[in-house]
Every structure is written in structure tokens, then in C-alpha cells.
Motif scaffolding. Sequence first.
Motif, PDB file in Angstrom:
ATOM      1  N   HIS A 292      19.289  -6.913 -25.014  1.00 54.30           N
ATOM      2  CA  HIS A 292      18.057  -6.161 -24.776  1.00 54.30           C
ATOM      3  C   HIS A 292      18.230  -5.218 -23.584  1.00 54.30           C
ATOM      4  N   LEU A 293      17.923  -3.945 -23.802  1.00 51.58           N
ATOM      5  CA  LEU A 293      17.986  -2.944 -22.742  1.00 51.58           C
ATOM      6  C   LEU A 293      16.704  -2.973 -21.922  1.00 51.58           C
ATOM      7  N   MET A 294      16.855  -3.028 -20.603  1.00 40.26           N
ATOM      8  CA  MET A 294      15.726  -2.940 -19.674  1.00 40.26           C
ATOM      9  C   MET A 294      15.946  -1.739 -18.751  1.00 40.26           C
ATOM     10  N   LEU A 295      14.865  -1.041 -18.447  1.00 42.71           N
ATOM     11  CA  LEU A 295      14.956   0.131 -17.587  1.00 42.71           C
ATOM     12  C   LEU A 295      13.898   0.077 -16.497  1.00 42.71           C
ATOM     13  N   ALA A 296      14.244   0.661 -15.359  1.00 42.45           N
ATOM     14  CA  ALA A 296      13.270   0.767 -14.266  1.00 42.45           C
ATOM     15  C   ALA A 296      13.486   2.089 -13.549  1.00 42.45           C
ATOM     16  N   ASP A 297      12.390   2.684 -13.086  1.00 39.17           N
ATOM     17  CA  ASP A 297      12.536   3.862 -12.233  1.00 39.17           C
ATOM     18  C   ASP A 297      12.320   3.442 -10.791  1.00 39.17           C
ATOM     19  N   CYS A 442      19.441  -2.597 -17.082  1.00 40.22           N
ATOM     20  CA  CYS A 442      20.054  -3.911 -17.258  1.00 40.22           C
ATOM     21  C   CYS A 442      20.129  -4.196 -18.756  1.00 40.22           C
ATOM     22  N   ILE A 443      21.141  -4.934 -19.166  1.00 35.00           N
ATOM     23  CA  ILE A 443      21.212  -5.453 -20.529  1.00 35.00           C
ATOM     24  C   ILE A 443      21.204  -6.970 -20.418  1.00 35.00           C
ATOM     25  N   VAL A 444      20.179  -7.587 -21.019  1.00 38.31           N
ATOM     26  CA  VAL A 444      19.949  -9.025 -20.851  1.00 38.31           C
ATOM     27  C   VAL A 444      19.990  -9.715 -22.213  1.00 38.31           C
ATOM     28  N   LEU A 445      20.132 -11.052 -22.178  1.00 34.26           N
ATOM     29  CA  LEU A 445      20.363 -11.820 -23.395  1.00 34.26           C
ATOM     30  C   LEU A 445      19.165 -12.634 -23.875  1.00 34.26           C
ATOM     31  N   SER A 446      18.078 -12.656 -23.115  1.00 31.08           N
ATOM     32  CA  SER A 446      16.942 -13.489 -23.532  1.00 31.08           C
ATOM     33  C   SER A 446      15.659 -13.000 -22.877  1.00 31.08           C
ATOM     34  N   ASP A 447      14.531 -13.475 -23.400  1.00 30.50           N
ATOM     35  CA  ASP A 447      13.236 -13.159 -22.794  1.00 30.50           C
ATOM     36  C   ASP A 447      13.128 -13.754 -21.401  1.00 30.50           C
ATOM     37  N   GLU A 448      13.711 -14.948 -21.222  1.00 32.02           N
ATOM     38  CA  GLU A 448      13.688 -15.579 -19.898  1.00 32.02           C
ATOM     39  C   GLU A 448      14.436 -14.711 -18.883  1.00 32.02           C
TER      40      GLU A 448
END
Length: 495
Positions: A292-297, A442-448
Motif C-alpha cells: 500500500h502506497l502512503m503519501l504525506a506533504d 511509504c509503502i506498507v504491508l498492512s492496515d496496522e
Amino acid sequence: MSSSEPTIISAPGKVLIAGGYLVLDPAFSGLVVATDARFYTLVRPSSFPKTTSGQYKITVRSPQFENAIWNYWVAIQDKNVQVIASKEDESNNTFVELALVYSLAIIGHLVPVETITEKISTGLSIVIAGNNDFYSQRNELTKRGLPLNSASLRQIPLFAPTHTTLGKVSKTGLGSSAALITSLVSAIFIHFGACKMQGPESTELSVNSTKLLHNTAQFVHCLAQGKVGSGFDVSSAVWGSHTYRRFSPEILQEVMHLDAKDDIPALLKVLDPEQTTWDNLVVPFRLAPRLHLMLADIDAGSHTPTLVSNVLKWRKNKAEEANTLWTLLGAANDKVVELLKRLDEAAKEHPQEYDSAIQRASSLPAAEWSTSLAGQDVASELLTLIYQGFSTVRGYLREMSRLSEVPIEPAEQTRLLDACLAVPGVLMAGVPGAGGYDAIFCIVLSDESRKAVESVWSGFKEMNVGPLLCKESVEGGLVMELDLKQEQTKAMLSY
């Protein structure tokens, strides 16, 4: 499509995961991931009478901004379609104006004049809107008394007003100008019937029509920015997520001076894929399942053109030093991309084994995978190699920062990224594109893992980190959004 039907086209924003700076050089590749944050352009007939001098009116609105209405007059004489901006508007929009001027001038040479006059006989109303993630929502959250987190962002309505002008809005770096131009150029071409479909019943554009739209959007975007850029943002807006190798800049440099009134045949010779073969390389890509791709400014900001200019100056002045590092970084980027593709293949070939590997890896920080997951299975090995490979990429970027004296991964960003990577289940964390203080991914592997990363962001004291809601979307642009059940379509048609 009848002259009374509206046309709605969307194009995605982007994140350059790997290949910052290197994508300027056709010798190197980059990995660009499309997002589900999209720009939408609606084109529909209006009720403007033709003027006594035989001109037709086009009004363009961007309802998210103040003073964002632009009027244009269109004169048609045989194949010559000329667009003239109104001198009475409170503001001007170079990107919109150039997209209209050149798109309609080109269409004049592709579509019978009778078709054009029928489509524009009562004028056109055009609406352009971008998903909220393209713009900082910090002020909106403050006005609503809400904290800076994902739950608060979900309370903001679609296409929310920015309460400012287009020139003063704070952007998040998703490639708004490229997505805007791609959606607008595509909507104009498709509305006037200047594109061919793959078949009689298909809503998919032919390969050559897609290439023509890409080439035209690249030209307009370069013209609006005053230079021939790398083009990965427009490429992603057209084709979605892919590995990208840029076109030779000479292709467009030779036509940047051409006038829309007189030189369209010469321009078309370059933009039409049947007349000129472009050498850009697009290889489709997607993240493996459960990544899952996550982004922040970041509320600090960097001026990307300045960063790029200073890095290129260093490369020119210290060519041997720079080229050695670029070669190492390019190879490291390519290795990470190859490993990501192999991970996707492993998920297809051994889905149960893959799911188990993701489950185990998501419970541990990535630094512990090499010892705790060693010898488990192919997917576990690939996850470990991807984490290690991207750590190598970051190391080279920090070395580039040091040698060029350009803050590509500033110390504060390093500490933030390292804090994210300490969270169990975080595969990658980095600064996208040119880096600096603008954003992180960030690329993460779970909702947690996702929730824990957002907690790190909200608790980080050195910089103000704001999450974005968008995620990866492999789809590119040129999608006809005419389904009235879709929230975006209903919102666009309501303007």
C-alpha cells in the motif's frame, strides 16, 4: 457522440518513486506510480450565441479557486481554428490557454470544419477540478477545527474550495499541472471526435490516438513551463503506473517556437505518431498485492526547479564525480524495480505462500527481516532484498545531497523516514521526485502498519507532516467518467 452530449475525462496524479534527477537523462529510467487522485475536465455545449463577427465563445471555470473563470473566443476559417483569450478576465491561465489554443488548432487539421462548427455552434462550457489531495487542506481543517489526520480529511467534501486564487494555492506535488493539461487536451480532442477508438463498441482509444494525446499534452506542458522537462508526469497522467525512460528532448525543442496560427502542419508532423516516432519507453507497472502506497506533504516546502538546477550545475561542474554516482544510483533504482516486479510475479505464482510472507513481514520492522525471515520462502527473500535495495538508493541520494550541496534528503527528512521504517511492516520510505522538504512516501504491508505510520507523522515535531488520502492506481488517463452513479461525475455535472 452527439453535439449535445458532455465529455468528462480524468487523468491521475503521480509519484516518482525512483529516478529523481536521473529521469532527465534518456540513459536512465524512473519508476512513476499513478495515484487515484485525479483531475477531471468536463466539456459540454453552452448557450452562447455566435457573435456578429462569427466567433464562438468558450468559458472555462475552475470552481475550487477564486477569480477562476476564463473566457475565450474561437474564430474558424477553413482548417484554421484560432483561440483568443478575453482581455476582460480578472486573471489569466497560461496552462489552460495554451491547451485550448494548440488543441483546437490541431483539431482543425484533423476534423472536418463542419463537425467543429456543429460541436461549438452554441459555445462550450468547460469545468476543471482536481481531487483535494492535489492541494494542501491544512487551512480547511483549521477552519473546521479538525486535527491534521486522515479521518479529518475524509470529512472534507469532494473538490473542496481552496479559499484562495490559483496562483497562491499550496500544492502537494502530485503533478497537478500535468494532470490538468492531460485531462483538458484529451477532453477537447475526444469531444470534437479527433480520436479513434479501438473498435466500434469500444470506449478505449486506439494506440495512435493515445500517443497523439500524450505527445500533444507533453508539448503544451513544456510550452507552458517554458522548457522541455523530463515528461514523466504527463506520461503517468496518460498511461498510469510504469517504468519510464524519457523522449529525446530534441523532439520538442525543434517545435517549441512554432505558432498556432500558421505552423500547425509542421507541429503535427512531430506530434503525430504516424509521422514521427518518439523514443520514450513506457513499461506498465503495478505494486504487488497488499503493498500500500502512503503519501504525506510536508509544511516546509522546497522549490523543485531550484533543486534540479543546482544538481545539474553540480553535474556539469563535477562531471566525473557526478556521473559515477548517477551510474551507481541508476543501477540501484533498476534493481529495486526489478525486485518489485518479481514480487508481483511471486504473488501470482504462489498466492498462499505470498500472503503468509506478507503476514509475517508485517509484524516485524524491515531491519529484522534478513535474520527473522531468512530462508522462509521466495516472497520473504524478495521483501528483504527490496528493503535493502531501497536503503542503498537512499544512501546514494544522501551522497548526492552531500556532494551537490542540495537538500535532496535533508537531515530532518532522514530522521522522519527512519522513524517510519522502524514501524513493523514498512517496506520502503523515501522522498519522491526531486526530494527536498515537500513530501514523503511509504509503502506498507498492512492496515496496522498504515495506522502506525500515520501516528509517527502526527507525532513528529521537527516538521508538520500532513497525510494524503490517495493511493496507488495503475490506471492512466483518458477514462470517460460518464457514470452518473460516480460521485465525481455527479459533482462535475452540478457545476
